[in-house]
Design an enzyme around this catalytic site. Sequence first.
Site, mmCIF file in Angstrom:
data_model
loop_
_atom_site.group_PDB
_atom_site.id
_atom_site.type_symbol
_atom_site.label_atom_id
_atom_site.label_comp_id
_atom_site.label_asym_id
_atom_site.label_seq_id
_atom_site.Cartn_x
_atom_site.Cartn_y
_atom_site.Cartn_z
ATOM 1 N N GLU A 1 -0.571 -8.110 5.419
ATOM 2 C CA GLU A 1 -0.203 -8.181 6.827
ATOM 3 C C GLU A 1 -1.420 -8.193 7.753
ATOM 4 O O GLU A 1 -1.298 -8.566 8.926
ATOM 5 C CB GLU A 1 0.730 -7.028 7.203
ATOM 6 C CG GLU A 1 0.098 -5.651 7.281
ATOM 7 C CD GLU A 1 -0.048 -4.954 5.956
ATOM 8 O OE1 GLU A 1 -0.457 -3.773 5.946
ATOM 9 O OE2 GLU A 1 0.229 -5.584 4.908
ATOM 10 N N CYS B 1 0.830 -1.204 0.000
ATOM 11 C CA CYS B 1 0.000 0.000 0.000
ATOM 12 C C CYS B 1 0.874 1.267 0.000
ATOM 13 O O CYS B 1 1.464 1.604 -1.009
ATOM 14 C CB CYS B 1 -0.986 -0.019 1.167
ATOM 15 S SG CYS B 1 -2.369 1.140 0.971
ATOM 16 N N HIS C 1 -3.079 -5.164 1.524
ATOM 17 C CA HIS C 1 -2.451 -5.333 2.839
ATOM 18 C C HIS C 1 -2.425 -6.800 3.266
ATOM 19 O O HIS C 1 -3.301 -7.244 4.026
ATOM 20 C CB HIS C 1 -3.230 -4.552 3.899
ATOM 21 C CG HIS C 1 -3.103 -3.070 3.825
ATOM 22 N ND1 HIS C 1 -2.213 -2.358 4.604
ATOM 23 C CD2 HIS C 1 -3.762 -2.159 3.089
ATOM 24 C CE1 HIS C 1 -2.337 -1.065 4.348
ATOM 25 N NE2 HIS C 1 -3.265 -0.921 3.420
#
Length: 228
Positions: free
Chosen positions: A183, A81, A181
Site C-alpha cells: 500500500e 504486515c 507493505h
Amino acid sequence: MVTPRVGVLAVQGDVREHLRALTLAGAEALPVRRAEEVERVDALVLPGGESTTIDRLTRVFGLREPLRRRIAQGMPVYGSCAGMIMLADRVLDGHPDQQTLGGLDITVRRNAFGRQVDSFECDLDVTGLPQEGGPYRAVFIRAPWVEQVGPGVEVLATVAFHGADHVVAVRQGNLVATSFHPEVTDDHRVHAFFVDLVRQAGSIGSRPEETPQAVPVPGRHDDGEGQR
C-alpha cells in the site's frame, strides 16, 4: 465487470493507503469501523500498523466476533504486515494477552526483521502477480515473517535474510497475507491480485446493499509492526 465492495479495517494503521490502492485496482473501497459495516462488504483488508493495538481496538469496537464469523464463512481477506499477524493462527514473540482473528494456518514471528531502523526494500518474485513490470519491489517495515505453514497454505514469496530464506507472502483459499507493505508503493499488483480473487470467490452481492454511513478514516499511527 462486477465491482467488488472491499472494506479496509479502519481502527489503526495504513487505512488511506489501502483505500487508494484498492480503488485504483478496480474495487469500491470503504473504511470499516463498526460491526454492522462488516456485513456490508464482499471482502476485507487488514492493514499494516501495530498488531496489539489493532487487536485491542477490534475488541473495543465489538468487531472481533463479526470478523471471525465472516472469515469462517469464507469472506476473502488480505492482511499486510500487522494484518498478516491478525490472520495467523499462531504468533511468536507476541504480547502475553495478544489475540488474533485467525484463519490462516501459519505461525508468524512478530518483528522478525528487526526494528524501524532495520526497515528495507528488495525485489521479489511473487507467485500469481503479472510479470509485466518485472519483480515486485517490496517494502518491509518492522515486518513479521512466517516460520511455519500448514499443509493447505501456498507460499507465494520468500526473501533471503541472514543466510536463510523466510516466507513473506502466503495464500490459503480466500485468505492472503504479506509481510511487506504494498500500500505504500505505486505498484498495485498485489491489490489487483486480491480484487481478482474476490471476484473469483463468487460472494459479490451476497451482503446487504444498504449504503454504509460515512466514518472518519484514522491517519497512519505506525508504519509497521512493533514498538518504536
